[in-house]
Design an enzyme around this catalytic site. Structure first.
Site, short mmCIF file in Angstrom:
data_model
loop_
_atom_site.label_atom_id
_atom_site.label_comp_id
_atom_site.label_asym_id
_atom_site.label_seq_id
_atom_site.Cartn_x
_atom_site.Cartn_y
_atom_site.Cartn_z
N PHE A 243 46.68 -23.35 5.37
CA PHE A 243 46.82 -24.68 5.06
C PHE A 243 47.59 -24.85 3.27
CE2 PHE A 243 42.48 -23.34 5.70
CZ PHE A 243 42.08 -24.46 6.39
N ILE A 468 49.19 -18.22 10.50
CA ILE A 468 48.12 -18.64 9.77
C ILE A 468 46.81 -18.78 9.71
CG2 ILE A 468 49.81 -18.85 7.99
CD1 ILE A 468 49.38 -21.88 8.04
N THR A 470 47.12 -20.52 13.82
CA THR A 470 47.96 -21.89 14.25
C THR A 470 47.67 -21.16 15.76
OG1 THR A 470 49.71 -20.98 12.94
CG2 THR A 470 48.90 -22.70 12.13
N ALA A 512 55.91 -22.96 15.36
CA ALA A 512 56.11 -22.83 16.81
C ALA A 512 57.44 -23.58 17.50
CB ALA A 512 54.90 -23.82 17.45
N ARG A 634 56.49 -31.77 23.99
CA ARG A 634 56.15 -30.43 25.06
C ARG A 634 54.48 -29.67 24.17
NH1 ARG A 634 59.69 -25.76 27.21
NH2 ARG A 634 58.92 -25.24 28.76
N THR A 640 44.83 -23.75 22.10
CA THR A 640 45.50 -23.75 20.73
C THR A 640 45.87 -24.90 20.45
OG1 THR A 640 47.51 -22.79 21.02
CG2 THR A 640 45.88 -21.53 20.77
N GLU A 711 50.04 -29.69 10.87
CA GLU A 711 49.46 -30.97 10.36
C GLU A 711 49.08 -32.45 10.54
OE1 GLU A 711 51.95 -29.32 6.47
OE2 GLU A 711 52.92 -29.27 8.44
MO1 MOS Z 1 51.73 -25.98 4.77
S1 MOS Z 1 50.74 -27.25 3.99
O1 MOS Z 1 53.90 -26.62 5.51
O2 MOS Z 1 51.21 -24.66 5.06
#
Ligand code: MOS
Length: 744
Positions: A243, A468, A470, A512, A634, A640, A711
């Site tokens: 994060f 991470i 994601t 991505a 897109r 995910t 985010e």
């Molecule tokens: Mo994010 S706060 O750019 O890992």
């Protein structure tokens, strides 16, 4: 045969099985031979100097190998520049164990190295440290009263040029709203705590680190400790959440490397959960917001002045005050942004840095304006809808926010809402429905990727980027499958290794779009090579077809017009006589992209609808429903992608109701440094969350048309919940989180 993964498929995470079976090894789960364990000793004071360290009792504990402090550490670089990295803000970066200075509470001051973690911990408890203390201030409210001039402003954070005359327009507005808003300090609290295992191999090191950027850590360690870059390999194939907390190299990687270098041994250093509260955090901030409107709710003035906290040694800034000015049509607007400094570690990026604070607080003010004008909050937002980026006066590459409002409102049932606070109930509980708008940037960063195909038909795509949590592995796999038409079982994505093609830290929701573009380029270039090689095969299986007349389908190159004319990818690689075909490509914004960036803004948008139920007497708030409608270009993988929004919404609920780190200003220390007292939403706090992706084709925004989703989910969610609480109770809370005490 497994099917070909394509862009748009709801493919399950390709790393999922590794993770749920425990086979994925995180940074602190590597066991090189002869591994030693370091325990971090943290400063008991918030500011001053270390007077003395007595390690005699510590060294008597069996198994202790070394006690490393500023007095006996190995050589470290002298200049600030050697400690600055991709993510450093202006200032003087903190240097762990560099000298006797204490800059903040719980700063690391020693690392005790032993044969076991338990021995290291026991021994560390016996270290006797004395200090000379200095005056300090950790209270943001006091810091706000002091004049602070940021050392060196970054142009990105300059206050925007004012438009019109916001003060005058506000004074003349028939409907006015003016208030101060506040948001507290937050800590990231990823599941995986920061840890590093350094494997020592004769002067070369392999560093398993919890980080969002292996190459950033590689550069940093090389420059801090004087390693040759080729002798430092940093690995982070699995990261248990971050994060933003893993964007900058954190101090455990310095301590583990320092110990390995001094002892010429492999060493692991991990932080405790409490020590996770001794480095980066989202800064406390205030915003003074004035909104003026005509009697219908048409905005006439926006004034948004913000101040956020930074440390005494670096100036961390984030874009807090611009979001409302970008999002709403209004002729008169101004925003100022500055810092106040306190004696903590430097704050930093945490999921949607700037927008999570700025847009959430602004969207509470917009709700207040709707009530002041007696207009439905959705109507007010539509009335002030801006087709263009109203601050930079540029069109967006796309903005399907209107559709997001419409689809979200429909799904949520917004039309059944009654405006008066306290007017909706469910038995003993008050019901509140709130709405907010979210916004985040779309970024595209220079990134390289490699594609390697072997005669067995197996493809590997590789990039030094991070995943991470994601879904980067999965996105890379889908993009590769989409270009080369290979079955899922034949595609492997590799990442999280500084030896791989260059990538920036994974952050800003750009991975991505950027890694995806790099993988696409590399795979397209590999497809070109395959096509050329196929043409050289005897008998020409593609019968002279041109490049644009063929397709890659299920492991074959086929002639579109006649799919019986085909050759397998395996046979093509074999026919080259080489042991592999390999290409590397770099995706980066080109001249046309640069020109487009000057002309158009690139943003994701969202509309969040929240329902709360509030116990009328006890004022306990439950978030029973959230609908988050997102316009993000897109969508590569709806599954995910949805998970990213769910995570962001959960974090937004935490920001709305639970999360805040409290400081004891006498000690200068964050006190609720554990998951019992720093509450992040648990299962019992989360009910029904629905995610909608509205259709938003945007081929211009990035090469794949992707905008990024890591985010945006947190932006607006906290405001939607706080606005719903007002709708339920009639109590307006302007300082997040909205806790029970503020509602009584
Ligand atoms: Mo994010 S706060 O750019 O890992």
């Amino acid at each position: 045969m497994s099917t070909t993964p394509r862009i748009g498929d709801s493919l399950s995470r390709t790393d999922g099985i590794e993770k749920v079976t425990g086979n994925a090894s995180y940074a602190a789960e590597h066991f090189p031979p002869g591994l030693l364990y370091g325990w971090i000793v943290s400063s008991a004071i918030a500011k001053g100097r270390i007077k003395s360290i007595d390690d005699s009792a510590t060294r008597k504990i069996p198994g202790v190998v070394e006690v490393i402090t500023h007095k006996n550490r190995p050589h470290m670089a002298l200049l600030d520049a050697s400690y600055s990295e991709q993510v450093s803000p202006p200032g003087s970066p903190f240097r762990p164990l560099y000298d006797d200075k204490i800059l903040y509470s719980l700063q690391p001051i020693a690392v005790v190295v032993a044969d076991t973690l338990e021995n290291a911990r026991d021994a560390a408890a016996l270290l006797r440290v004395t200090y000379d203390t200095e005056e300090f201030n950790t209270d943001f409210a006091i810091a706000l009263e002091e004049k602070y001039e940021p050392k060196r402003k970054r142009s990105t954070f300059e206050s925007p040029k004012p438009r019109g005359d916001a003060k005058k327009a506000f004074a003349e507005s028939p409907v006015q709203h003016q208030a101060r808003y506040h948001s507290g300090n937050h800590h990231h609290n990823p599941m995986e705590m920061h840890g590093t295992t350094v494997e020592w191999n004769d002067g070369k090191i392999v560093v398993y680190d919890k980080t969002q950027g292996s190459q950033n850590v590689q550069d940093y360690l090389s420059s801090v400790f004087g390693f040759s870059k080729k002798d430092v390999r940093v690995m982070n194939p699995y990261v248990g959440g971050a994060f933003g907390s893993g964007l900058r190299p954190q101090y455990q990687v310095v301590l583990a490397t320092m110990a390995a270098k001094k002892l010429e041994r492999s060493v692991r250093v991990t932080m405790t959960r409490a020590q996770m509260f001794s480095h980066v955090h989202r800064p406390e901030a205030i915003q003074d917001i004035s909104l003026g409107a005509d009697k219908n709710g048409q905005m006439q003035s926006i004034i948004n002045d913000a101040t956020s906290a930074t440390s005494k040694f670096e100036d961390y800034m984030e874009v807090i005050s611009n979001w409302g000015l970008m999002n709403y049509k209004c002729d008169n607007a101004s925003a100022e942004y500055t810092l106040a400094s306190v004696d903590t570690y430097t704050p930093g990026d945490m999921r949607a840095p700037g927008a999570a604070t700025g847009m959430n607080l602004f969207e509470i003010a917009v709700d207040e304006l709707a009530y002041a004008a007696n207009v439905d909050p959705l109507q007010l937002r539509l009335l002030n809808y801006s087709e263009i980026d109203a601050m930079h006066k540029k069109p967006f590459t796309s903005k399907a926010l209107r559709e997001a409002y419409a689809e979200g409102a429909e799904k949520f049932g917004w039309s059944r809402r009654t405006q008066a606070p306290g007017s909706m109930r469910d038995g003993k509980e008050l019901v509140g429905w709130g709405l907010a708008t979210g916004m985040w940037d779309t970024m595209f960063q220079k990134t390289a990727a490699r594609a390697t195909l072997t005669p067995d038909g197996k493809l590997e795509v590789a990039c030094a980027t991070s995943d991470i949590g994601t879904g980067t592995y999965t996105v890379m796999t889908q993009v590769a499958g989409d270009v080369l038409g290979l079955p899922l079982a034949d595609i492997t994505a590799r990442l999280g290794d500084s030896d791989l093609p260059a990538a920036p830290v994974e952050g800003g929701s750009w991975a991505a779009a950027s890694t995806g573009a790099a993988v696409e380029l590399a795979c397209k270039s590999l497809a070109d090579e395959l096509f050329k090689a196929a043409g050289k095969i005897k008998g020409d299986p593609l019968e002279g077809a041109k490049r644009d007349e063929i397709a890659f389908v299920d492991g074959f190159i086929v002639v579109r017009a006649n799919p019986f004319k085909r050759v397998s990818v395996k046979d093509v690689v074999a026919a080259t006589g080489k042991d592999k075909l390999e290409v590397e490509e770099t995706a980066k914004p080109g001249i046309a992209d640069m020109a487009s960036m000057l002309q158009k803004s690139r943003n994701t948008h969202s509309a969040i609808f929240a329902e709360v139920k509030v116990d009328e007497e006890l004022r306990i708030v439950r978030v029973t429903r959230v609908v988050c409608a997102v316009a993000a270009g897109r969508i590569i993988n709806p599954k995910t992608a949805r998970s990213q929004i769910l995570g962001g919404v959960v974090m937004g609920i935490g920001m709305a109701l639970h999360e805040e780190t409290f400081t004891d200003h006498k000690l200068g220390r964050f006190m609720n440094h554990n998951l019992a007292e720093y509450h992040i939403p648990a299962n019992a706090d989360i009910d029904n969350i629905e995610v909608i992706f509205v259709d938003e084709p945007d081929p211009e925004v990035t090469p794949l048309g992707v905008k990024g989703l890591g985010e945006i989910g947190i932006v607006g969610t906290a405001a939607a919940v706080a606005n719903a609480v007002f709708h339920a109770t009639g109590v307006r809370v302007r300082s997040l989180p909205v806790t029970v005490d503020k509602l009584l």
